[in-house]
Design a protein around this motif. Sequence first.
Motif, PDB file in Angstrom:
ATOM      1  N   MET A  53      12.251  12.651  31.021  1.00 51.35           N
ATOM      2  CA  MET A  53      11.062  12.471  30.187  1.00 51.35           C
ATOM      3  C   MET A  53      11.004  11.066  29.623  1.00 51.35           C
ATOM      4  N   ILE A  54       9.851  10.731  29.083  1.00 51.00           N
ATOM      5  CA  ILE A  54       9.660   9.488  28.360  1.00 51.00           C
ATOM      6  C   ILE A  54       9.028   9.839  27.018  1.00 51.00           C
ATOM      7  N   THR A  55       9.565   9.261  25.937  1.00 49.84           N
ATOM      8  CA  THR A  55       9.242   9.706  24.582  1.00 49.84           C
ATOM      9  C   THR A  55       8.789   8.531  23.725  1.00 49.84           C
ATOM     10  N   LEU A  56       7.772   8.771  22.912  1.00 48.62           N
ATOM     11  CA  LEU A  56       7.287   7.776  21.957  1.00 48.62           C
ATOM     12  C   LEU A  56       7.794   8.143  20.573  1.00 48.62           C
ATOM     13  N   VAL A  57       8.453   7.187  19.904  1.00 46.39           N
ATOM     14  CA  VAL A  57       9.025   7.417  18.580  1.00 46.39           C
ATOM     15  C   VAL A  57       8.507   6.355  17.631  1.00 46.39           C
ATOM     16  N   HIS A  58       8.000   6.787  16.488  1.00 51.34           N
ATOM     17  CA  HIS A  58       7.564   5.856  15.445  1.00 51.34           C
ATOM     18  C   HIS A  58       8.427   6.088  14.213  1.00 51.34           C
ATOM     19  N   GLY A  59       9.144   5.054  13.785  1.00 57.87           N
ATOM     20  CA  GLY A  59      10.080   5.247  12.686  1.00 57.87           C
ATOM     21  C   GLY A  59      11.141   6.238  13.087  1.00 57.87           C
ATOM     22  N   HIS A  60      11.183   7.382  12.398  1.00 53.65           N
ATOM     23  CA  HIS A  60      12.148   8.445  12.699  1.00 53.65           C
ATOM     24  C   HIS A  60      11.486   9.648  13.370  1.00 53.65           C
ATOM     25  N   THR A  61      10.220   9.525  13.734  1.00 57.42           N
ATOM     26  CA  THR A  61       9.456  10.695  14.155  1.00 57.42           C
ATOM     27  C   THR A  61       8.990  10.580  15.599  1.00 57.42           C
ATOM     28  N   VAL A  62       9.216  11.628  16.363  1.00 63.46           N
ATOM     29  CA  VAL A  62       8.708  11.697  17.730  1.00 63.46           C
ATOM     30  C   VAL A  62       7.192  11.885  17.692  1.00 63.46           C
ATOM     31  N   HIS A  63       6.478  11.051  18.431  1.00 65.61           N
ATOM     32  CA  HIS A  63       5.015  11.114  18.459  1.00 65.61           C
ATOM     33  C   HIS A  63       4.482  11.573  19.805  1.00 65.61           C
ATOM     34  N   GLY A  64       5.325  12.193  20.582  1.00 67.92           N
ATOM     35  CA  GLY A  64       4.878  12.732  21.860  1.00 67.92           C
ATOM     36  C   GLY A  64       5.845  12.378  22.972  1.00 67.92           C
ATOM     37  N   LEU A  65       5.804  13.166  24.027  1.00 62.35           N
ATOM     38  CA  LEU A  65       6.607  12.867  25.209  1.00 62.35           C
ATOM     39  C   LEU A  65       5.871  13.365  26.437  1.00 62.35           C
ATOM     40  N   GLN A  66       6.260  12.808  27.568  1.00 57.91           N
ATOM     41  CA  GLN A  66       5.697  13.243  28.847  1.00 57.91           C
ATOM     42  C   GLN A  66       6.836  13.515  29.811  1.00 57.91           C
ATOM     43  N   LEU A  67       6.771  14.662  30.468  1.00 57.28           N
ATOM     44  CA  LEU A  67       7.787  15.030  31.451  1.00 57.28           C
ATOM     45  C   LEU A  67       7.539  14.269  32.750  1.00 57.28           C
ATOM     46  N   LYS A  68       8.609  13.947  33.453  1.00 59.88           N
ATOM     47  CA  LYS A  68       8.478  13.158  34.675  1.00 59.88           C
ATOM     48  C   LYS A  68       8.274  14.000  35.925  1.00 59.88           C
ATOM     49  N   ASP A  69       8.722  15.243  35.876  1.00 58.98           N
ATOM     50  CA  ASP A  69       8.547  16.119  37.033  1.00 58.98           C
ATOM     51  C   ASP A  69       7.064  16.204  37.394  1.00 58.98           C
ATOM     52  N   ALA A  70       6.743  15.979  38.656  1.00 56.34           N
ATOM     53  CA  ALA A  70       5.337  15.921  39.085  1.00 56.34           C
ATOM     54  C   ALA A  70       4.577  17.204  38.762  1.00 56.34           C
ATOM     55  N   SER A  71       5.267  18.341  38.820  1.00 54.76           N
ATOM     56  CA  SER A  71       4.599  19.621  38.573  1.00 54.76           C
ATOM     57  C   SER A  71       4.318  19.865  37.093  1.00 54.76           C
ATOM     58  N   MET A  72       4.951  19.083  36.206  1.00 50.30           N
ATOM     59  CA  MET A  72       4.782  19.282  34.771  1.00 50.30           C
ATOM     60  C   MET A  72       4.281  18.039  34.045  1.00 50.30           C
ATOM     61  N   ARG A  73       3.955  17.022  34.817  1.00 49.78           N
ATOM     62  CA  ARG A  73       3.637  15.717  34.242  1.00 49.78           C
ATOM     63  C   ARG A  73       2.450  15.755  33.293  1.00 49.78           C
ATOM     64  N   TYR A  74       1.479  16.594  33.588  1.00 49.89           N
ATOM     65  CA  TYR A  74       0.259  16.611  32.772  1.00 49.89           C
ATOM     66  C   TYR A  74       0.156  17.847  31.891  1.00 49.89           C
ATOM     67  N   LEU A  75       1.281  18.476  31.622  1.00 47.73           N
ATOM     68  CA  LEU A  75       1.298  19.595  30.690  1.00 47.73           C
ATOM     69  C   LEU A  75       1.358  19.064  29.255  1.00 47.73           C
ATOM     70  N   PRO A  76       0.682  19.713  28.320  1.00 49.77           N
ATOM     71  CA  PRO A  76       0.835  19.330  26.908  1.00 49.77           C
ATOM     72  C   PRO A  76       2.231  19.681  26.431  1.00 49.77           C
ATOM     73  N   THR A  77       2.826  18.807  25.628  1.00 48.59           N
ATOM     74  CA  THR A  77       4.194  19.007  25.159  1.00 48.59           C
ATOM     75  C   THR A  77       4.249  18.860  23.645  1.00 48.59           C
ATOM     76  N   THR A  78       5.447  18.851  23.104  1.00 47.27           N
ATOM     77  CA  THR A  78       5.763  18.699  21.675  1.00 47.27           C
ATOM     78  C   THR A  78       4.865  19.574  20.806  1.00 47.27           C
ATOM     79  N   TYR A  79       4.118  18.963  19.864  1.00 42.98           N
ATOM     80  CA  TYR A  79       3.316  19.719  18.893  1.00 42.98           C
ATOM     81  C   TYR A  79       2.067  20.358  19.510  1.00 42.98           C
ATOM     82  N   TYR A  80       1.792  20.083  20.793  1.00 42.19           N
ATOM     83  CA  TYR A  80       0.489  20.383  21.370  1.00 42.19           C
ATOM     84  C   TYR A  80       0.522  21.462  22.450  1.00 42.19           C
ATOM     85  N   VAL A  81       1.645  22.158  22.573  1.00 41.40           N
ATOM     86  CA  VAL A  81       1.770  23.183  23.617  1.00 41.40           C
ATOM     87  C   VAL A  81       0.753  24.303  23.374  1.00 41.40           C
ATOM     88  N   PRO A  82       0.447  25.107  24.394  1.00 40.90           N
ATOM     89  CA  PRO A  82      -0.581  26.150  24.240  1.00 40.90           C
ATOM     90  C   PRO A  82      -0.341  27.130  23.099  1.00 40.90           C
TER      91      PRO A  82
END
Length: 299
Positions: A53-82
């Motif tokens: 995965m690749i993750t965006l961090v601001h200060g001490h807080t994760v602001h989102g991540l994206q999975l690298k696997d092609a089958s899951m690349r465009y799935l919502p993650t972190t706070y935004y899952v279904p």
Amino acid sequence: VLRCARLFLSGFVLMLLSDFFATDRLCLVSGHTAAYSSRNFYGVTKVIEDAEMITLVHGHTVHGLQLKDASMRYLPTTYYVPSSGVGRAMLHMQDVRKGSLRVGVLGLGTGSLAAYCRAGDEFVFYEIDPRVTRLATSYFSYLESCDGAQVRHGDGRILLTNELRADESGDYDVIVADAFADDSVPAHLMTVEALDLYASHLKADGIIAFNVSNRYLTLSPVVLKLAAARGFNAMVVYSSGDDTAGGSTSEWVLLTRSMDAFRQSVFSNANSGHAKPEVPLWTDDYTSILEIIRLPTGP
């Protein structure tokens, strides 16, 4: 001037508290490669990468991540899952609206919410830090996957106010206020006047989703107080995120004037109950965090 001074003081106190109680949440991704790191007026932002995965961090807080696997690349993650509050709001609106959706989002992060974008949908992100936009487009691909995505730079409340004055209501189906996860929160985006502004940009049966996931502050009572003051139906949704790859714990408060929305199946067993602390009504003239401070208990 006094109003601005009070809001500034609230933010300053929050920053002091975050420094005093801070523990390094980067331990979540310790050992991973820092692909990018910079500091500006808004703080330190990092992009951290590993094989999965690749993750965006601001200060001490994760602001989102994206999975690298092609089958899951465009799935919502972190706070935004279904199963999250905003995920349920999006799924509900996709079911209700047979045509396209208009979604307004205060706070860009990685652009994860664009994972819900369908052909014809419009997602308008309001982002105060242009650096975040550069990172969201350089290291993550959620935005490019949504033809109807755009980013407007500036303070979200000021931008929405100017749009309304120009007779350009967003007419949004969903408005997402996603600017409160950091150690310091922009109180001016969580006042009764701010809620009035959001409501002016919302369709009659639309949903306003507040991301109140925060380590130091119990923010749900603040939003519930706003809802009661303005006659909104409210639902608190807590999600562990365990049911989705890349998911994380989240807490959302959803507001709507629709009498039927929260009766739909997508919201079944979603209401986590109303938080108990008594709080004052947050306004542009007065905010107080004394009642909602949550002191860390772990090391």
